[in-house]
Scaffold this motif. Structure first.
Motif, PDB file in Angstrom:
ATOM      1  N   UNK A  13      16.760 -15.098  -7.123  1.00  0.00           N
ATOM      2  CA  UNK A  13      17.062 -13.703  -7.445  1.00  0.00           C
ATOM      3  C   UNK A  13      15.846 -12.803  -7.211  1.00  0.00           C
ATOM      4  N   UNK A  14      14.658 -13.300  -7.551  1.00  0.00           N
ATOM      5  CA  UNK A  14      13.434 -12.535  -7.332  1.00  0.00           C
ATOM      6  C   UNK A  14      13.121 -12.420  -5.840  1.00  0.00           C
ATOM      7  N   UNK A  15      13.258 -13.534  -5.126  1.00  0.00           N
ATOM      8  CA  UNK A  15      12.959 -13.524  -3.693  1.00  0.00           C
ATOM      9  C   UNK A  15      13.904 -12.585  -2.939  1.00  0.00           C
ATOM     10  N   UNK A  16      15.146 -12.546  -3.360  1.00  0.00           N
ATOM     11  CA  UNK A  16      16.144 -11.643  -2.770  1.00  0.00           C
ATOM     12  C   UNK A  16      15.654 -10.193  -2.818  1.00  0.00           C
ATOM     13  N   UNK A  17      15.106  -9.800  -3.958  1.00  0.00           N
ATOM     14  CA  UNK A  17      14.635  -8.416  -4.094  1.00  0.00           C
ATOM     15  C   UNK A  17      13.408  -8.154  -3.220  1.00  0.00           C
ATOM     16  N   UNK A  18      12.476  -9.085  -3.204  1.00  0.00           N
ATOM     17  CA  UNK A  18      11.260  -8.886  -2.421  1.00  0.00           C
ATOM     18  C   UNK A  18      11.568  -8.730  -0.935  1.00  0.00           C
ATOM     19  N   UNK A  19      12.518  -9.517  -0.431  1.00  0.00           N
ATOM     20  CA  UNK A  19      12.852  -9.429   0.983  1.00  0.00           C
ATOM     21  C   UNK A  19      13.586  -8.141   1.330  1.00  0.00           C
ATOM     22  N   UNK A  20      14.101  -7.466   0.312  1.00  0.00           N
ATOM     23  CA  UNK A  20      14.740  -6.167   0.537  1.00  0.00           C
ATOM     24  C   UNK A  20      13.718  -5.025   0.443  1.00  0.00           C
ATOM     25  N   UNK A  21      12.463  -5.372   0.153  1.00  0.00           N
ATOM     26  CA  UNK A  21      11.431  -4.349   0.022  1.00  0.00           C
ATOM     27  C   UNK A  21      11.390  -3.704  -1.341  1.00  0.00           C
ATOM     28  N   UNK A  22      11.875  -4.423  -2.357  1.00  0.00           N
ATOM     29  CA  UNK A  22      11.931  -3.903  -3.719  1.00  0.00           C
ATOM     30  C   UNK A  22      10.819  -4.538  -4.561  1.00  0.00           C
ATOM     31  N   UNK A  23      10.124  -3.716  -5.322  1.00  0.00           N
ATOM     32  CA  UNK A  23       9.123  -4.211  -6.269  1.00  0.00           C
ATOM     33  C   UNK A  23       9.860  -4.754  -7.489  1.00  0.00           C
ATOM     34  N   UNK A  24       9.402  -5.870  -8.023  1.00  0.00           N
ATOM     35  CA  UNK A  24      10.094  -6.527  -9.133  1.00  0.00           C
ATOM     36  C   UNK A  24       9.290  -6.388 -10.421  1.00  0.00           C
ATOM     37  N   UNK A  62       0.864  -1.179   0.000  1.00  0.00           N
ATOM     38  CA  UNK A  62       0.000   0.000   0.000  1.00  0.00           C
ATOM     39  C   UNK A  62       0.900   1.227   0.000  1.00  0.00           C
ATOM     40  N   UNK A  63       0.894   1.982  -1.063  1.00  0.00           N
ATOM     41  CA  UNK A  63       1.786   3.124  -1.197  1.00  0.00           C
ATOM     42  C   UNK A  63       1.009   4.281  -1.802  1.00  0.00           C
ATOM     43  N   UNK A  64       1.110   5.455  -1.176  1.00  0.00           N
ATOM     44  CA  UNK A  64       0.389   6.620  -1.682  1.00  0.00           C
ATOM     45  C   UNK A  64      -1.098   6.307  -1.813  1.00  0.00           C
ATOM     46  N   UNK A  65      -1.613   5.492  -0.876  1.00  0.00           N
ATOM     47  CA  UNK A  65      -3.022   5.083  -0.840  1.00  0.00           C
ATOM     48  C   UNK A  65      -3.412   4.237  -2.049  1.00  0.00           C
ATOM     49  N   UNK A  66      -2.418   3.737  -2.804  1.00  0.00           N
ATOM     50  CA  UNK A  66      -2.686   2.918  -3.977  1.00  0.00           C
ATOM     51  C   UNK A  66      -1.959   1.588  -3.808  1.00  0.00           C
ATOM     52  N   UNK A  67      -2.651   0.431  -3.954  1.00  0.00           N
ATOM     53  CA  UNK A  67      -1.957  -0.859  -3.866  1.00  0.00           C
ATOM     54  C   UNK A  67      -1.078  -1.077  -5.090  1.00  0.00           C
ATOM     55  N   UNK A  68       0.225  -1.287  -4.856  1.00  0.00           N
ATOM     56  CA  UNK A  68       1.170  -1.509  -5.943  1.00  0.00           C
ATOM     57  C   UNK A  68       1.625  -2.963  -5.906  1.00  0.00           C
ATOM     58  N   UNK A  69       1.440  -3.721  -6.998  1.00  0.00           N
ATOM     59  CA  UNK A  69       1.858  -5.128  -7.004  1.00  0.00           C
ATOM     60  C   UNK A  69       3.350  -5.271  -6.738  1.00  0.00           C
ATOM     61  N   UNK A  70       3.725  -6.229  -5.899  1.00  0.00           N
ATOM     62  CA  UNK A  70       5.138  -6.485  -5.632  1.00  0.00           C
ATOM     63  C   UNK A  70       5.839  -7.030  -6.862  1.00  0.00           C
TER      64      UNK A  70
END
Length: 326
Positions: A265-276, A8-16
């Protein structure tokens, strides 16, 4: 974060995880044009001098066919109902030839018209380099050099803010911005909306740790493209660069979790709080990629992958790194 598929970012749900819609024929033509216009500039000029007008006319014909095909595909899309629209997260980029503030809204409205949408979920500045406005998205002079434009991107951002105020977009962001360029926007007098997202190349060989820390401190999401490295097209990727998914350390971790190196590689980014952000051509791989929510890397393995960082870029923006001062 395991099991969570939206932020939830800027009141808009952004897909991870966001998928690029890919058409193979369009992608091949686009890569040819990009390689000719930017990365393969010397080859392009050499062929034009050697082959003369026939080569130039052929390239123009291919570009014309591409525009016609793209228009026909858009016309096939039927207008979606409001209920259908809510399940589609649609984002677009503002091209470099549309940075002048008076061009921003018209560019967006034309895109919405073609898409048959009333609004976008996300609208971002594609790259912090401005090019001469006009029908050609890669304007070039008689020497085959890109023609830059001088635009204050703070004014471009104000035009983006106006689009949000008009209800044409829910969120606005940037792409390929470094810390200095982000600070330029954030420190702009009268700032109404800060960027919700910064989209950059990011993977274990280029983990963007400093930029990530800065974005987190400013409550800005970092979105990774080339999260799996990059395709190995000889026309625009240096073949001497290492293949990320063949890295033995990444492979060993993948074997430990009984997953593919791509999923690690994808899971690594998600756990860092990065959208892929990534794309796939096959249903099987798309379904496999969603398994990224079914496991979690240990803190030790996260640190091990951190150690793979080489500050290596697969997509070089060096051709666009020295525009006129603005």
């Amino acid at each position: 974060m395991m099991g969570t598929k939206f932020l939830q970012w800027d009141l808009v749900p952004i897909p991870l995880m966001q998928f690029k819609k890919v058409n193979v024929r369009r992608l091949q033509r686009w890569l040819l044009k990009l390689a000719s216009a930017i990365l393969m500039e010397p080859l392009y000029m050499g062929l034009r001098r050697r082959l003369g007008e026939p080569f130039t006319r052929r390239l123009q014909m291919e570009q014309s066919k591409e525009r016609t095909y793209f228009t026909q595909e858009r016309k096939k899309r039927k207008k979606r109902t409001s209920s259908e629209r809510t399940v589609v997260f649609e984002s677009l980029q503002l091209g470099s030839t549309f940075h002048r503030p008076e061009l921003v809204r018209n560019c967006l409205e034309q895109s919405l018209k073609k898409l048959k949408f009333d609004y976008l979920d996300l609208f971002i500045i594609h790259i912090p380099v401005s090019l001469k406005p006009g029908p050609d998205l890669s304007p070039m002079d008689e020497n085959g050099k890109l023609i830059f434009d001088i635009v204050d991107l703070r004014q471009t951002w104000e035009a983006m803010e106006a689009c949000k105020d008009a209800g044409l977009v829910k969120s606005i962001g940037v792409s390929n911005f470094n810390r200095r360029q982000l600070e330029m926007i954030l420190n702009k007098p009268g700032l109404k909306y800060k960027p919700v997202l910064n989209q950059v190349e990011c993977h274990p060989y280029l983990n963007q740790s400093k930029l990530l820390a800065f974005c987190k401190s400013k409550d800005i999401l970092l979105e990774a493209y080339c999260a799996l490295g990059s395709q190995r097209d000889k026309m625009w990727i240096d073949q001497s660069t290492p293949v990320l998914l063949e890295d033995p350390v990444l492979g060993a971790i993948a074997k430990k979790y009984n997953r593919s190196p791509a999923l690690v590689a994808l899971r690594y980014q998600l756990q860092r709080g990065i959208v892929v952000l990534f794309k796939s051509f096959t249903r099987k791989r798309i379904e496999e990629n969603f398994q990224v929510f079914d496991f979690q890397l240990s803190e030790e393995d996260m640190k091990t992958i951190d150690g793979l960082n080489k500050n290596l870029r697969y997509l070089s923006l060096i051709q666009l790194s020295t525009p006129p001062a603005c």
